[in-house]
Design a protein around this motif. Structure first.
Motif, PDB file in Angstrom:
ATOM      1  N   UNK A  51      30.818  -3.998  21.118  1.00  0.00           N
ATOM      2  CA  UNK A  51      29.409  -4.255  21.748  1.00  0.00           C
ATOM      3  C   UNK A  51      28.415  -3.823  20.353  1.00  0.00           C
ATOM      4  N   UNK A  52      28.734  -3.137  19.800  1.00  0.00           N
ATOM      5  CA  UNK A  52      27.736  -2.569  18.605  1.00  0.00           C
ATOM      6  C   UNK A  52      28.067  -3.709  17.497  1.00  0.00           C
ATOM      7  N   UNK A  53      29.025  -4.107  17.148  1.00  0.00           N
ATOM      8  CA  UNK A  53      29.322  -5.049  16.448  1.00  0.00           C
ATOM      9  C   UNK A  53      28.659  -6.581  16.429  1.00  0.00           C
ATOM     10  N   UNK A  54      28.581  -6.842  17.934  1.00  0.00           N
ATOM     11  CA  UNK A  54      27.794  -8.033  18.372  1.00  0.00           C
ATOM     12  C   UNK A  54      26.187  -7.934  18.165  1.00  0.00           C
ATOM     13  N   UNK A  55      25.895  -6.631  18.249  1.00  0.00           N
ATOM     14  CA  UNK A  55      24.580  -6.418  18.093  1.00  0.00           C
ATOM     15  C   UNK A  55      24.028  -6.349  16.700  1.00  0.00           C
ATOM     16  N   UNK A  56      25.080  -5.946  15.997  1.00  0.00           N
ATOM     17  CA  UNK A  56      24.737  -6.286  14.536  1.00  0.00           C
ATOM     18  C   UNK A  56      25.148  -7.485  13.646  1.00  0.00           C
ATOM     19  N   UNK A  57      25.573  -8.415  14.671  1.00  0.00           N
ATOM     20  CA  UNK A  57      26.051  -9.713  14.301  1.00  0.00           C
ATOM     21  C   UNK A  57      27.015  -9.793  13.339  1.00  0.00           C
ATOM     22  N   UNK A  58      27.920  -8.756  13.483  1.00  0.00           N
ATOM     23  CA  UNK A  58      29.096  -8.873  12.806  1.00  0.00           C
ATOM     24  C   UNK A  58      30.330  -9.743  13.349  1.00  0.00           C
ATOM     25  N   UNK A  59      31.038 -10.386  12.552  1.00  0.00           N
ATOM     26  CA  UNK A  59      31.797 -11.368  13.133  1.00  0.00           C
ATOM     27  C   UNK A  59      33.020 -10.644  13.422  1.00  0.00           C
ATOM     28  N   UNK A 143      17.093  -0.465  20.712  1.00  0.00           N
ATOM     29  CA  UNK A 143      18.514  -0.646  20.932  1.00  0.00           C
ATOM     30  C   UNK A 143      19.463  -0.289  19.615  1.00  0.00           C
ATOM     31  N   UNK A 144      18.901  -0.268  18.375  1.00  0.00           N
ATOM     32  CA  UNK A 144      19.319  -0.088  17.322  1.00  0.00           C
ATOM     33  C   UNK A 144      19.652   1.651  17.191  1.00  0.00           C
ATOM     34  N   UNK A 145      18.857   2.245  17.605  1.00  0.00           N
ATOM     35  CA  UNK A 145      18.892   3.635  17.686  1.00  0.00           C
ATOM     36  C   UNK A 145      20.048   4.334  18.692  1.00  0.00           C
ATOM     37  N   UNK A 146      20.483   3.455  19.485  1.00  0.00           N
ATOM     38  CA  UNK A 146      21.668   3.885  20.300  1.00  0.00           C
ATOM     39  C   UNK A 146      23.083   3.688  19.556  1.00  0.00           C
ATOM     40  N   UNK A 147      23.080   3.034  18.731  1.00  0.00           N
ATOM     41  CA  UNK A 147      24.497   2.719  17.946  1.00  0.00           C
ATOM     42  C   UNK A 147      24.784   3.512  16.961  1.00  0.00           C
ATOM     43  N   UNK A 148      25.905   3.679  16.591  1.00  0.00           N
ATOM     44  CA  UNK A 148      26.492   4.776  15.805  1.00  0.00           C
ATOM     45  C   UNK A 148      26.761   4.089  14.263  1.00  0.00           C
ATOM     46  N   UNK A 149      25.662   4.158  13.686  1.00  0.00           N
ATOM     47  CA  UNK A 149      25.633   3.115  12.349  1.00  0.00           C
ATOM     48  C   UNK A 149      25.542   4.274  11.100  1.00  0.00           C
ATOM     49  N   UNK A 150      25.790   3.747   9.965  1.00  0.00           N
ATOM     50  CA  UNK A 150      25.750   4.678   8.825  1.00  0.00           C
ATOM     51  C   UNK A 150      24.271   5.172   8.520  1.00  0.00           C
ATOM     52  N   UNK A 151      23.242   4.721   9.127  1.00  0.00           N
ATOM     53  CA  UNK A 151      22.004   5.061   8.782  1.00  0.00           C
ATOM     54  C   UNK A 151      21.679   6.427   9.636  1.00  0.00           C
ATOM     55  N   UNK A 202      15.127   5.552  25.759  1.00  0.00           N
ATOM     56  CA  UNK A 202      14.417   6.576  25.145  1.00  0.00           C
ATOM     57  C   UNK A 202      14.996   6.558  23.426  1.00  0.00           C
ATOM     58  N   UNK A 203      16.168   5.918  23.206  1.00  0.00           N
ATOM     59  CA  UNK A 203      16.631   5.737  21.790  1.00  0.00           C
ATOM     60  C   UNK A 203      17.738   6.810  21.615  1.00  0.00           C
ATOM     61  N   UNK A 204      18.333   7.526  22.674  1.00  0.00           N
ATOM     62  CA  UNK A 204      19.425   8.439  22.315  1.00  0.00           C
ATOM     63  C   UNK A 204      20.885   7.509  22.087  1.00  0.00           C
ATOM     64  N   UNK A 205      21.633   7.958  21.331  1.00  0.00           N
ATOM     65  CA  UNK A 205      23.083   7.757  20.977  1.00  0.00           C
ATOM     66  C   UNK A 205      23.730   7.374  22.390  1.00  0.00           C
ATOM     67  N   UNK A 206      24.294   6.286  22.470  1.00  0.00           N
ATOM     68  CA  UNK A 206      25.145   5.891  23.496  1.00  0.00           C
ATOM     69  C   UNK A 206      26.509   6.595  23.437  1.00  0.00           C
ATOM     70  N   UNK A 207      26.654   7.902  23.468  1.00  0.00           N
ATOM     71  CA  UNK A 207      27.646   8.741  23.272  1.00  0.00           C
ATOM     72  C   UNK A 207      28.905   8.502  24.073  1.00  0.00           C
ATOM     73  N   UNK A 208      30.187   8.392  23.635  1.00  0.00           N
ATOM     74  CA  UNK A 208      31.307   8.398  24.607  1.00  0.00           C
ATOM     75  C   UNK A 208      31.344   9.545  25.608  1.00  0.00           C
ATOM     76  N   UNK A 209      31.124  10.930  24.985  1.00  0.00           N
ATOM     77  CA  UNK A 209      31.087  12.026  25.715  1.00  0.00           C
ATOM     78  C   UNK A 209      30.349  11.922  26.605  1.00  0.00           C
ATOM     79  N   UNK A 210      28.995  11.399  26.442  1.00  0.00           N
ATOM     80  CA  UNK A 210      27.856  11.207  27.418  1.00  0.00           C
ATOM     81  C   UNK A 210      28.365  10.553  28.529  1.00  0.00           C
TER      82      UNK A 210
END
Length: 280
Positions: A51-59, A143-151, A202-210
């Motif tokens: 899902x994160x790859x799709x949001x960042x328009x990665x192939x 939505x970008x804040x919920x992703x686990x990116x390198x930023x 609210x911008x929190x990470x979409x955590x797997x443990x969450x």
């Protein structure tokens, strides 16, 4: 040894100065716990990554099936000698080299690395654990804040602040001054039989443990799960506060400013989480 696009290689032979994850933060990563060869919560990790790859328009390569990446993780675990112990795996996906802010391609490459962990399952930490607010910079609720990116520079600066002030962790606020998450995990508040956690909006990470904890709590008749914004004023009114991530599991907070907290609910949930893992 690390796994670079399916090839096992020495760690110092990989990173180019043109790597887009390094140069622009154009990358995603999953932090995964593997216990005795078992990848914990793999399905959740996989679908979050896709899902994160799709949001960042990665192939997304056709080969990126759940089974393929599971095999690549297992191969990395085995070559590092971690098959019969626990390990922290980092699966990183970055856009291929080329271009400046505008990439020349949306194709991706991946890197898998692994480090040994002492704990096979999740243990409660009864030790002193103090937190406070980090208010120098704020999370943008998008939505970008919920992703686990390198930023993750906000988390890095916040961690330096925590270290300088002898804190174990800090809570991050969004631009609406609501508590979003901790520096390294999601946050839950317990008040009576209600367990509250900030919503993804609210911008929190979409955590797997969450996700695991939310599903677990919803099936417990003694508790009510609420996903609502958390005001900083609510922190000192809570009976318990705990932080969650896939490596630690559940980390109880023992002190926030002048308030000291218990951890009975955290212990109950951790016990049920371990049972779920063993039966899964």
């Amino acid at each position: 040894m690390i796994n670079f696009n399916g090839t096992l290689a020495a760690e110092n032979n990989i990173l180019s100065t043109q790597n887009r994850g390094y140069a622009y933060g154009d990358a995603l990563f999953e932090t995964i716990k593997v216990s005795h060869g078992k990848i914990l919560f793999w399905e959740d990790h996989y679908f979050r990554l896709m899902a994160s790859m799709r949001i960042l328009r990665m192939e997304i390569p056709m080969a990126f099936t759940m089974e393929f990446l599971e095999e690549e993780i297992t191969k990395t675990i085995e070559v590092n000698g971690f098959s019969n112990e626990s390990a922290r795996v980092k699966l990183s996906v970055h856009r291929s080299e080329g271009g400046l802010y505008t990439p020349e391609t949306n194709e991706v490459e991946y890197i898998i690395s692994a480090k040994s962990l002492a704990e096979h399952f999740y243990l409660i930490n009864d030790g002193f654990y103090e937190v406070d607010l980090f208010k120098d910079y704020y999370v943008s609720p998008s939505l970008l804040s919920t992703l686990k990116t390198n930023n993750k520079v906000l988390n890095v600066v916040g961690s330096v602040f925590a270290n300088e002030n002898n804190l174990n962790n800090c809570f991050l606020l969004n631009t609406d001054k609501k508590v979003v998450e901790a520096l390294n995990g999601n946050v839950f508040l317990v008040k009576g039989n209600t367990i509250k956690t900030p919503p993804l909006s609210d911008g929190c990470l979409k955590g797997v443990m969450r996700t695991q904890l939310i599903n677990l709590i919803k099936n417990l008749p003694d508790f009510e799960l609420v996903e609502e914004s958390v005001s900083p004023f609510e922190l000192q009114k809570a009976d318990e506060i705990f932080i969650t991530n896939v490596i630690t599991g559940i980390q109880p907070v023992s002190k926030y400013r002048k308030k000291v907290f218990g951890n009975e609910t955290a212990k109950q949930l951790l016990q049920k989480l371990n049972v779920k893992i063993r039966l899964g």
